[in-house]
Design an enzyme around this catalytic site. Structure first.
Site, mmCIF file in Angstrom:
data_model
loop_
_atom_site.group_PDB
_atom_site.id
_atom_site.type_symbol
_atom_site.label_atom_id
_atom_site.label_comp_id
_atom_site.label_asym_id
_atom_site.label_seq_id
_atom_site.Cartn_x
_atom_site.Cartn_y
_atom_site.Cartn_z
ATOM 1 N N GLU D 68 55.100 39.117 37.815
ATOM 2 C CA GLU D 68 53.810 38.763 36.866
ATOM 3 C C GLU D 68 52.752 39.825 36.586
ATOM 4 O O GLU D 68 52.774 39.599 35.312
ATOM 5 C CB GLU D 68 53.063 37.152 37.655
ATOM 6 C CG GLU D 68 53.828 36.297 36.755
ATOM 7 C CD GLU D 68 55.285 35.728 38.327
ATOM 8 O OE1 GLU D 68 55.330 36.878 39.145
ATOM 9 O OE2 GLU D 68 55.499 35.283 38.703
ATOM 10 N N HIS D 137 50.682 25.649 42.733
ATOM 11 C CA HIS D 137 50.713 25.163 41.827
ATOM 12 C C HIS D 137 50.769 24.012 40.495
ATOM 13 O O HIS D 137 51.667 23.303 39.554
ATOM 14 C CB HIS D 137 52.565 25.154 41.709
ATOM 15 C CG HIS D 137 53.718 25.278 41.520
ATOM 16 N ND1 HIS D 137 53.839 26.484 42.994
ATOM 17 C CD2 HIS D 137 54.377 25.867 40.305
ATOM 18 C CE1 HIS D 137 54.958 27.405 42.726
ATOM 19 N NE2 HIS D 137 55.431 26.818 41.247
HETATM 20 C C1 LIG Z 1 54.700 34.468 41.342
HETATM 21 C C2 LIG Z 1 56.286 32.808 41.272
HETATM 22 N N1 LIG Z 1 56.418 33.596 39.873
HETATM 23 C C3 LIG Z 1 56.924 32.976 39.647
HETATM 24 C C4 LIG Z 1 57.998 31.041 40.135
HETATM 25 C C5 LIG Z 1 58.045 30.729 39.300
HETATM 26 N N2 LIG Z 1 59.696 30.014 40.102
HETATM 27 C C6 LIG Z 1 59.917 29.133 41.002
HETATM 28 S S1 LIG Z 1 61.052 29.477 41.939
HETATM 29 C C7 LIG Z 1 61.588 30.690 41.267
HETATM 30 C C8 LIG Z 1 63.132 31.986 40.822
HETATM 31 C C9 LIG Z 1 62.391 32.158 42.427
HETATM 32 O O1 LIG Z 1 64.233 33.008 42.955
HETATM 33 P P1 LIG Z 1 64.775 33.630 43.882
HETATM 34 O O2 LIG Z 1 63.893 34.238 44.425
HETATM 35 O O3 LIG Z 1 66.428 34.238 44.049
HETATM 36 O O4 LIG Z 1 64.990 32.468 44.766
HETATM 37 P P2 LIG Z 1 65.727 30.933 44.336
HETATM 38 O O5 LIG Z 1 65.114 29.866 43.609
HETATM 39 O O6 LIG Z 1 66.665 31.538 44.101
HETATM 40 O O7 LIG Z 1 65.573 30.200 45.516
HETATM 41 C C10 LIG Z 1 60.852 31.286 40.078
HETATM 42 C C11 LIG Z 1 61.139 31.914 39.363
HETATM 43 C C12 LIG Z 1 57.237 30.960 40.999
HETATM 44 N N3 LIG Z 1 57.025 30.161 41.983
HETATM 45 N N4 LIG Z 1 55.893 32.068 41.646
#
Ligand SMILES: Cc1ncc(C[n+]2csc(CCOP(=O)(O)OP(=O)(O)O)c2C)c(N)n1
Ligand SMILES: Cc1ncc(C[n+]2csc(CCOP(=O)(O)OP(=O)(O)O)c2C)c(N)n1
Ligand SMILES: [Mg+2]
Ligand SMILES: [Mg+2]
Lengths: 342, 331, 342, 331
Positions: D68, D137
């Protein structure tokens, strides 16, 4: 030694010397009580990196600097009068005295801004490089920062994005061994910054010598590669000759350490090489130095004589449009007036 | 410092009060540790931790890399597992990069986890104008914190409060943001270790009958100076130093304004959507019937902070204008 | 194959299977409209990492998880009744229904919390490890996060601090190849995460196979090294079998890709090995599976039958002390009352 | 979507309005690019950029890593060098980690550099409660932004405003934070491309004489519902939708309250130190003489947002209670 090379070294010497003297005049300005505040971060001893890297830049290339950025800006062509005036917080400064030493900028020169937030200006160059790629011009954008910024997460996010999109970005770390009073050994687990950069996919160059000409040639190659092949990382090792900011007397390090390290002076090294290679003789150098000294005296004078800015300047430049900002005084007067007859 | 002499306590700097508070608390409770950029060898950018490394060693006074979010986050983890960390952010302006750890994590952990755990930590930081630090080193960002439920917010104005409130901040299990004004470090006053400052209680620093000046931190001193000037106009101003913005002592504010029927709210933050807006609302809401004139909030301008000293000075409230606005209100 | 090893694999299978079935019941809970919202991130297909790493933990070790952390928590001993109830936002949940799936925690088990902020829980474990070093106990603290968090700067700040202070921290990346709809290739310049960790001075382990027993033994070694020698990094490669959250049907990837990758199922792999090595026979497995299924049915029922929490719970747990929070309604009533006779 | 049919415009969702605004702006100006997490292939977490990747390609609709601060920082750099980026932050809650780039950089660059350069970028983001997203959120963090001079702040409540204000936000050279409420995406209304929303002008969405309800974003709809209920009590409420919080249209607020002599300020943010505090202060200050009763601010509670749906619903203002407080004020 051909004459092109001759002129390179002479150029680099001149640039480094101009930085040195500029910074000395800033120190003097401070002693005279003519600077805006005490947050003046001088780059004495660190001139090699700024000189080499800026000399390898081309028209339209842009850069951001950290809080210790006078030298970089000056080397890239910054006007010392306007710089000094900005540092003094005066009307004729680059930013009308509103930005000061840590927020100096010049869009005409591609200086996208100094930054008082360690690491704060790093993603800016990723965005600039994104523009260049989109606009299909051939420019690079360079972020200058200190070894301290190697511990700011935003750097790695930026490296990854530059690498992912293969952008013409140079991350240039001026490693002066200290972040304020904290020696680099007390700030990092592993000192090999190039390894970090490589792991994100960057081309790297590590400069840990005083040979400005050699450094310049290496940097130039790297920047040309960056222009075409994607992001790179340069680390220039050096030593912060004096305190962190004007009031810091560096009690956290020994005098011996300072004396020892100040021997590694890129300007002396260049001077000796110039003499040894007979590019200039001692008299030539003296008069060159004198010219620089005079130039910076004029700048200092310019700064001191520049008027302070009008109070109304507080309210300009906040928004782009003619969105007029009401002063607090106005707000209060209005309220008092409305309620006058209560 | 020779802390055995009474005169030391009679005229102690704000800075030394803070040092002493940490010294005393660390001496009493070995779970208290300090961490932050240059808090050790350097003694803190503004000298507030000078000497503590020598006394308590590098296991308890920890110099960190320049990684603000992680400094706060590390303090959170330490606080959840038995320590009582004091994390220093060198400038309040660095909230910008660490608000996730401050506002989304430390402030909410207790709540999100249904009260299972507390986060007994203090974030000490420093803010305000006065040194030409410019737009990124001179801000007043307390309103961001005041808006975050789950965090205490302390902004003392004098050495005695600084000492006692910092000790209380360390003791409480609620994460606490403690903001010191950069121009107060050299400010002197007396310290009485027995004269405890009640956490969450505002301080009537000057009694008065005609108008209430409600303020906090450095502006308290401006208010007191202005009140002195007002005496020459035969106006008796009451000055309330809020000391803690959360908990906020609404009662003291309301009682004062109900007595004087006039109020000026004074803050070094911006005018719009700042702490002054909150205090102003509270007064209007609760003293609507007793107010003879509208409340006036006098603050810094709604612009970034300029570097030039002449502009910076005019950018924030001045003593002269505080006085003038009081006169205007009473007119 | 000795009996100790036999029981390891059986254990790992049981743990993985329990995760799988738990998540399936969460999905069912969602379909029935019984979950608190739709932000439910299931770890189906990703069971190997959580099972191996938690099994290598010791009493007093702590951990944080990301938003996809049910499996980790359950594997470490989380009570499925209370977990399911929390996911349903009910009174009997771990956090009284106030935290939900993304903010579940259990201090008794050393679960310092799931986190809805990608990367948000990483520095927590650095702080926990700092405590352990200070308190001189022998614990480690482990951060679990996804491949997406590898692009969060705070991770590198944390790695550096852990390395600088040589703390007993494990950074464990569950690399399921996706961050929401973004494939890892579209998120990073270079996929070699271990190289990143190494450049910060961490010991590393990369698991990209389905052999849970082998993985467990490697992890166990690493964690013991971490306990004594300082921080480490584990990457467990896997595949997110289903959508990012409950409503995501993964239109951004092909059905073929999914079918192909779902073949790499750590639970099937373990089952086949158990059968091949004759640790259990097919019937044993059937009845083991049945037991798990029954257990999770009970948990689901528990969650559905748990009452919702009282409205007054909005106001508790904000501050530590008995600092009572005035409801907005109260605030308004007071103001109205004070001004009644105006 | 079949955008050739009039009925499409008669009943368009908030989401489609946003998409159309970006579509139109990108069609007109090839310097406009979109960047953010999952804005491309995924079409945005809430679908607001769906279809744009197909239309404009990956050079202009850029999926980013989950970084971000750097997303915002990159947009800043692009904006300073010729592009007009729209950076999407998936949740407003991620301000926590990116406030340095938002508040210390984008907001201040023009000022610090003495007006040399503008930063023509939009930060589109999404906030508010309604989906049991929990404490990290579901926040309403507009007060942080409203406190930062140098940033415009837009929070539309309906498709027509969403369309026009987003286009204006993209066009202006001032960095603009544009916050969409997560419960509004499926909200429908009509869109008239010729009925431009004036940037900086509040909207009197319902005329009334007895009390002014001042609000913005999703709460506008709550206010309208409450106003309907109030009709049954023979009370005619005026509803003002602020639309942009900076610039803030004080004039419309003041005129309305001077007419009705009563005001309720309605916001989904916290009570203390939120946007409601600012609006409340403004009304008291400027309508002190005309107000017959104190202004009441009705907001979400001063606690983190709970996940449990039953708690979340009670946590924010309800239509029933809006009505009730209006009655109480008028009593
Ligand atoms: C700082 C932040 N940015 C974006 C999000 C929105 N978001 C939630 S899960 C996710 C994907 C995360 O990917 P990863 O770290 O690979 O975990 P996975 O969901 O694959 O287990 C996103 C972009 C968030 N919750 N927090
Ligand atoms: C984010 C942030 N943290 C801390 C500071 C305070 N600070 C200013 S300069 C500095 C040291 C920076 O060290 P380095 O990056 O090596 O640059 P140098 O001063 O050595 O040139 C610190 C800690 C800051 N300005 N910004
Ligand atoms: Mg340095
Ligand atoms: Mg993933």
């Amino acid at each position: 030694m051909n004459s092109k090379s001759n002129s390179i070294l002479k150029d680099l010497y001149t640039t480094m010397k101009r930085i040195r003297v500029f910074e000395e005049r800033v120190a003097e300005l401070f002693v005279r009580g003519e600077t805006a505040g005490t947050m003046l971060h001088l780059s004495i001893g660190e001139e090699l990196g700024p000189a080499c890297v800026t000399k390898a830049m081309q028209d339209g290339d842009t850069f951001t600097t950290h809080h210790r950025g006078h030298g970089i800006f000056l080397a890239r062509g910054g006007n010392p009068d306007k710089m000094m005036a900005e540092i003094a917080g005066k009307k004729d400064g680059y930013c009308k005295g509103k930005g000061g030493s840590m927020h100096i900028a010049d869009m005409n020169l591609g200086h996208l801004g100094a930054n008082a937030i360690v690491g704060g200006g790093i993603p800016t160059v990723v965005g600039a490089a994104l523009s260049y790629k989109y606009l299909n011009n051939n420019n690079v954008s360079i972020a200058f920062f200190g070894d301290g910024a190697m511990q700011q997460g935003i750097l790695y996010e930026s490296m990854n994005m530059a690498s992912l999109w293969n952008l013409p970005v140079v991350f240039c770390c001026i490693n002066n061994q200290y972040g304020m009073g904290t020696k680099i050994d007390d700030a990092v687990g592993i000192k090999d910054f190039s390894a970090r950069a490589k792991s994100f996919g960057l081309d790297t160059l590590h400069i840990n010598h005083l040979d400005a000409e050699k450094a310049f040639l290496d940097v130039k190659d790297l920047i040309e590669r960056t222009r075409n092949d994607g992001p790179s990382f340069i680390e220039v090792e050096c030593y912060r000759f004096f305190g962190h900011a004007r009031k810091d007397k560096s009690p956290y390090r020994s005098e011996e350490e300072e004396v020892e390290n100040r021997k590694f002076d890129p300007i002396n090294f260049a001077k000796e090489k110039i003499l040894a290679d007979k590019i200039l003789n001692a008299n030539d150098i003296l008069s060159l130095d004198k010219k620089i000294s005079d130039e910076m005296d004029v700048s200092m004078k310019f700064a001191m004589e520049s008027p302070v800015n009008e109070e109304s300047e507080i309210f300009t430049d906040v928004y782009d449009e003619n969105y007029s900002i009401e002063s607090v005084d106005n707000k209060i007067r209005n309220i008092l007036k409305i309620n006058e007859y209560k | 410092m020779n802390i055995n002499k009474q005169e030391f306590f009679d005229k102690i700097t704000f800075r030394d009060s803070l040092r002493l508070a940490m010294y005393d608390e660390m001496s009493e409770d070995d779970k208290v540790v300090i961490m932050g950029e240059d808090v050790g060898k350097y003694g803190g950018a503004y000298g507030a931790t000078k000497g503590l490394l020598d006394k308590f060693g590098s296991k308890r006074v920890i110099d960190t890399p320049i990684s603000e979010p992680t400094i706060v986050g590390t303090a959170i983890g330490a606080a959840m597992t038995g320590l009582k960390p004091i994390a220093e952010l060198m400038y309040v302006d660095f909230f910008g990069m660490s608000m996730d750890q401050i506002g989304n994590q430390s402030a909410k952990i207790r709540y999100m986890f249904g009260g299972q755990i507390s986060v007994p930590m203090v974030i000490r930081t420093q803010g305000g104008t006065g040194r030409s630090g410019g737009a990124q080193h001179s801000q007043s960002l307390e309103s961001w914190i005041m808006y975050m439920p789950g965090l205490y917010l302390v902004m003392p104005s004098n050495p005695n409060d600084a000492y006692h409130l910092l000790r209380e901040s360390i003791k409480t299990n609620t994460p606490t943001v403690f903001i010191e004004h950069k121009m107060l470090y050299n400010f002197t006053g007396s310290l009485d270790k027995n004269k405890k400052t009640i956490f969450g209680k505002a301080n009537k620093v000057k009694n008065g009958n005609d108008i209430s000046i409600i303020t906090y931190s450095r502006m308290t001193n401006f208010a007191l100076e202005a009140a002195k000037l007002l005496e020459n106009n035969n106006i008796s101003a009451e000055v309330i130093d809020l000391r803690t913005l959360n908990p906020l002592d609404k009662k003291t504010i309301i009682e004062s304004v109900n007595k004087t029927n006039h109020a000026l709210v004074l803050s070094e933050g911006h005018y719009t959507s700042g702490v002054a807006s909150e205090i102003t609302s509270i007064i209007f809401e609760n003293c609507f019937k007793s107010l003879k004139r509208p409340v006036i909030r006098y603050t810094a301008e709604d612009t970034p902070v300029p570097v030039a000293p002449n502009l910076e000075q005019k950018y924030i409230p001045t003593i002269e204008r505080i006085k003038q606005y009081c006169l205007d209100i009473l007119n």
